[in-house]
Design a protein around this motif. Sequence first.
Motif, PDB file in Angstrom:
ATOM      1  N   VAL A   4       0.755  -1.355  -0.232  1.00  0.00           N
ATOM      2  CA  VAL A   4      -0.076   0.013  -0.069  1.00  0.00           C
ATOM      3  C   VAL A   4       1.013   1.235  -0.190  1.00  0.00           C
ATOM      4  O   VAL A   4       0.505   2.265  -0.968  1.00  0.00           O
ATOM      5  CB  VAL A   4      -0.900  -0.014   1.164  1.00  0.00           C
ATOM      6  N   CYS A   5       1.802   1.187   0.991  1.00  0.00           N
ATOM      7  CA  CYS A   5       2.662   2.365   0.839  1.00  0.00           C
ATOM      8  C   CYS A   5       3.595   2.626  -0.349  1.00  0.00           C
ATOM      9  O   CYS A   5       3.772   3.933  -0.882  1.00  0.00           O
ATOM     10  CB  CYS A   5       3.769   2.154   2.072  1.00  0.00           C
ATOM     11  N   ILE A  53       2.542   1.798  -3.567  1.00  0.00           N
ATOM     12  CA  ILE A  53       1.478   1.914  -4.548  1.00  0.00           C
ATOM     13  C   ILE A  53       1.399   3.682  -4.545  1.00  0.00           C
ATOM     14  O   ILE A  53       1.390   4.436  -5.363  1.00  0.00           O
ATOM     15  CB  ILE A  53       0.427   1.244  -4.480  1.00  0.00           C
ATOM     16  N   VAL A  54       0.809   4.146  -3.133  1.00  0.00           N
ATOM     17  CA  VAL A  54       0.627   5.380  -2.878  1.00  0.00           C
ATOM     18  C   VAL A  54       1.811   6.227  -3.167  1.00  0.00           C
ATOM     19  O   VAL A  54       1.690   7.283  -4.010  1.00  0.00           O
ATOM     20  CB  VAL A  54       0.114   5.639  -1.395  1.00  0.00           C
ATOM     21  N   ASP A  55       2.910   5.941  -2.722  1.00  0.00           N
ATOM     22  CA  ASP A  55       4.191   6.661  -3.350  1.00  0.00           C
ATOM     23  C   ASP A  55       4.430   6.912  -4.652  1.00  0.00           C
ATOM     24  O   ASP A  55       4.522   8.092  -5.099  1.00  0.00           O
ATOM     25  CB  ASP A  55       5.524   5.874  -2.574  1.00  0.00           C
ATOM     26  N   GLU A  56       4.172   6.135  -5.474  1.00  0.00           N
ATOM     27  CA  GLU A  56       4.408   6.149  -6.733  1.00  0.00           C
ATOM     28  C   GLU A  56       3.340   6.947  -7.488  1.00  0.00           C
ATOM     29  O   GLU A  56       3.603   7.658  -8.701  1.00  0.00           O
ATOM     30  CB  GLU A  56       4.531   4.640  -7.368  1.00  0.00           C
ATOM     31  N   MET A  57       2.035   6.895  -6.937  1.00  0.00           N
ATOM     32  CA  MET A  57       1.151   7.850  -7.559  1.00  0.00           C
ATOM     33  C   MET A  57       1.111   9.254  -6.898  1.00  0.00           C
ATOM     34  O   MET A  57       0.885  10.034  -7.719  1.00  0.00           O
ATOM     35  CB  MET A  57      -0.183   6.947  -7.250  1.00  0.00           C
ATOM     36  N   GLU A  58       1.430   9.512  -5.910  1.00  0.00           N
ATOM     37  CA  GLU A  58       1.506  10.602  -5.309  1.00  0.00           C
ATOM     38  C   GLU A  58       2.665  11.507  -5.625  1.00  0.00           C
ATOM     39  O   GLU A  58       2.762  12.741  -5.676  1.00  0.00           O
ATOM     40  CB  GLU A  58       1.279  10.639  -3.788  1.00  0.00           C
ATOM     41  N   HIS A  59       3.990  10.740  -5.375  1.00  0.00           N
ATOM     42  CA  HIS A  59       5.196  11.439  -5.219  1.00  0.00           C
ATOM     43  C   HIS A  59       6.349  10.728  -6.263  1.00  0.00           C
ATOM     44  O   HIS A  59       7.361  10.610  -5.944  1.00  0.00           O
ATOM     45  CB  HIS A  59       5.894  11.344  -3.969  1.00  0.00           C
ATOM     46  N   LEU A  88       2.540   7.671   4.319  1.00  0.00           N
ATOM     47  CA  LEU A  88       1.853   6.900   3.124  1.00  0.00           C
ATOM     48  C   LEU A  88       0.879   6.020   3.251  1.00  0.00           C
ATOM     49  O   LEU A  88      -0.073   5.829   2.812  1.00  0.00           O
ATOM     50  CB  LEU A  88       3.190   6.324   2.361  1.00  0.00           C
ATOM     51  N   TYR A  89       0.943   5.164   4.385  1.00  0.00           N
ATOM     52  CA  TYR A  89      -0.075   4.312   4.871  1.00  0.00           C
ATOM     53  C   TYR A  89      -1.323   4.934   5.287  1.00  0.00           C
ATOM     54  O   TYR A  89      -2.350   4.473   4.771  1.00  0.00           O
ATOM     55  CB  TYR A  89       0.531   3.316   6.071  1.00  0.00           C
ATOM     56  N   LYS A  90      -1.199   6.039   5.960  1.00  0.00           N
ATOM     57  CA  LYS A  90      -2.410   6.745   6.274  1.00  0.00           C
ATOM     58  C   LYS A  90      -3.156   7.224   5.149  1.00  0.00           C
ATOM     59  O   LYS A  90      -4.512   7.058   5.038  1.00  0.00           O
ATOM     60  CB  LYS A  90      -1.925   7.855   7.209  1.00  0.00           C
ATOM     61  N   THR A  91      -2.483   7.844   4.026  1.00  0.00           N
ATOM     62  CA  THR A  91      -2.839   8.320   2.822  1.00  0.00           C
ATOM     63  C   THR A  91      -3.882   6.976   2.203  1.00  0.00           C
ATOM     64  O   THR A  91      -4.847   7.121   1.614  1.00  0.00           O
ATOM     65  CB  THR A  91      -1.989   8.783   1.992  1.00  0.00           C
ATOM     66  N   GLY A  92      -3.102   5.940   2.068  1.00  0.00           N
ATOM     67  CA  GLY A  92      -3.431   4.597   1.305  1.00  0.00           C
ATOM     68  C   GLY A  92      -4.740   4.399   1.920  1.00  0.00           C
ATOM     69  O   GLY A  92      -5.709   3.753   1.209  1.00  0.00           O
ATOM     70  N   ILE A  93      -4.901   4.086   3.243  1.00  0.00           N
ATOM     71  CA  ILE A  93      -6.193   3.582   3.788  1.00  0.00           C
ATOM     72  C   ILE A  93      -7.329   4.590   3.841  1.00  0.00           C
ATOM     73  O   ILE A  93      -8.481   3.938   4.073  1.00  0.00           O
ATOM     74  CB  ILE A  93      -6.169   2.990   5.326  1.00  0.00           C
ATOM     75  N   SER A 142      -8.878   3.668  -6.462  1.00  0.00           N
ATOM     76  CA  SER A 142      -9.381   3.571  -7.772  1.00  0.00           C
ATOM     77  C   SER A 142      -9.622   4.784  -8.138  1.00  0.00           C
ATOM     78  O   SER A 142     -10.079   5.508  -9.215  1.00  0.00           O
ATOM     79  CB  SER A 142     -10.816   2.558  -7.756  1.00  0.00           C
ATOM     80  N   SER A 143      -9.577   6.037  -7.254  1.00  0.00           N
ATOM     81  CA  SER A 143      -9.857   7.307  -7.273  1.00  0.00           C
ATOM     82  C   SER A 143      -8.778   8.040  -8.035  1.00  0.00           C
ATOM     83  O   SER A 143      -8.539   9.072  -8.640  1.00  0.00           O
ATOM     84  CB  SER A 143      -9.983   8.099  -6.120  1.00  0.00           C
ATOM     85  N   HIS A 144      -7.470   7.189  -8.396  1.00  0.00           N
ATOM     86  CA  HIS A 144      -6.178   7.760  -8.877  1.00  0.00           C
ATOM     87  C   HIS A 144      -6.395   7.463 -10.423  1.00  0.00           C
ATOM     88  O   HIS A 144      -6.884   6.574 -10.852  1.00  0.00           O
ATOM     89  CB  HIS A 144      -4.986   7.310  -8.312  1.00  0.00           C
TER      90      HIS A 144
END
Length: 339
Positions: free
Chosen positions: A283-284, A286-292, A318-323, A328-330
Amino acid sequence: MIDAHHFRAFALHLGFSADGQEVSDVLHKSYGENGEVIRIDFSKQSIDYPKLHGFKVNRADTCNFSSSENAVVLECVHRLLEKGYKPQHIELEPEWKLGHGGKSGRADILVRDQQGAALLIIECKTAGREFDKAWKDTLEDGAQLISYVEQEKATQFICLYASEFDAKAGQVKTSQRIISVKDNPQILLDQPKAQSFKEATNAKERFKAWKDTYRQEFTEVGIFEGNIQPYQIGKSKYTFADDTRPLAATDIKGKYHDFRVILRKHNVSRRENAFEVLVNLFVCKIVDEMEHPDDLRFYWKGIAYDNYYDLVDRLQALYKTGIHTPLSSHDHIPNRPTV
């Protein structure tokens, strides 16, 4: 292994060429603004480094085809010069004297900074068994690498390096283990009684600092990559475009083994716990690659540029953002796992 039989193909792959002849006993390659040249003479089986430009060679047997390790040294020097290091800052086989004329071991390559102080010591090995054994020895007691720093205490980084030429594929494969031997002030502040590199008085204490204080930290990038400047070793910034690649099927078994080793080391034994840890890390990432994508937060930047608390803070964010944010919103979700 780069042997004499494949040396010409290896040199041509690196960009060496003859003077307008299809077949020549001498190949050469120019580097830098001043045209520093390395020449390879196949009739003499010799390598001529740019000594007129300050490049220092301490032993002639480094400059021939007698050892496969010499080819590794050549390939490494080639990359240093292409990266932009000046020949006057590179020395082969430096020898240090101890006490009453005694001698220590010889390092393969010593790189100095712009002021002439030792910056980087590289120990070259042939790929495979020799490289693996040297790294195992380093992990056990520091071996040659740590002892070299005792002779050049200003050294900031040491590197175990290997390369091999795949003639069929037409490519050079490299391996490197880069160790920072300069202290991280934040880690020493958090551990005031810990052994530091600065206070080490011998190779044994220096190894203790690396093993106990810095947990045998090393990186596999930070010298030759495209977004690394010469004399600026280490990576303080990672990007999606430059520092990730699709995870191939052949990588999966190795990554699975690495993850199991980490779990055992940190006593994560229950499968449920292990699965939860792995999913959370996914999760961390995936979020990182999408957000930063232009400044990835997921990666450990190495002991020279990072500390454990900052890494945990980044992962928690990153985890907090992910959960709290449905993936699917990205607009862009990587369709293949990356490493």
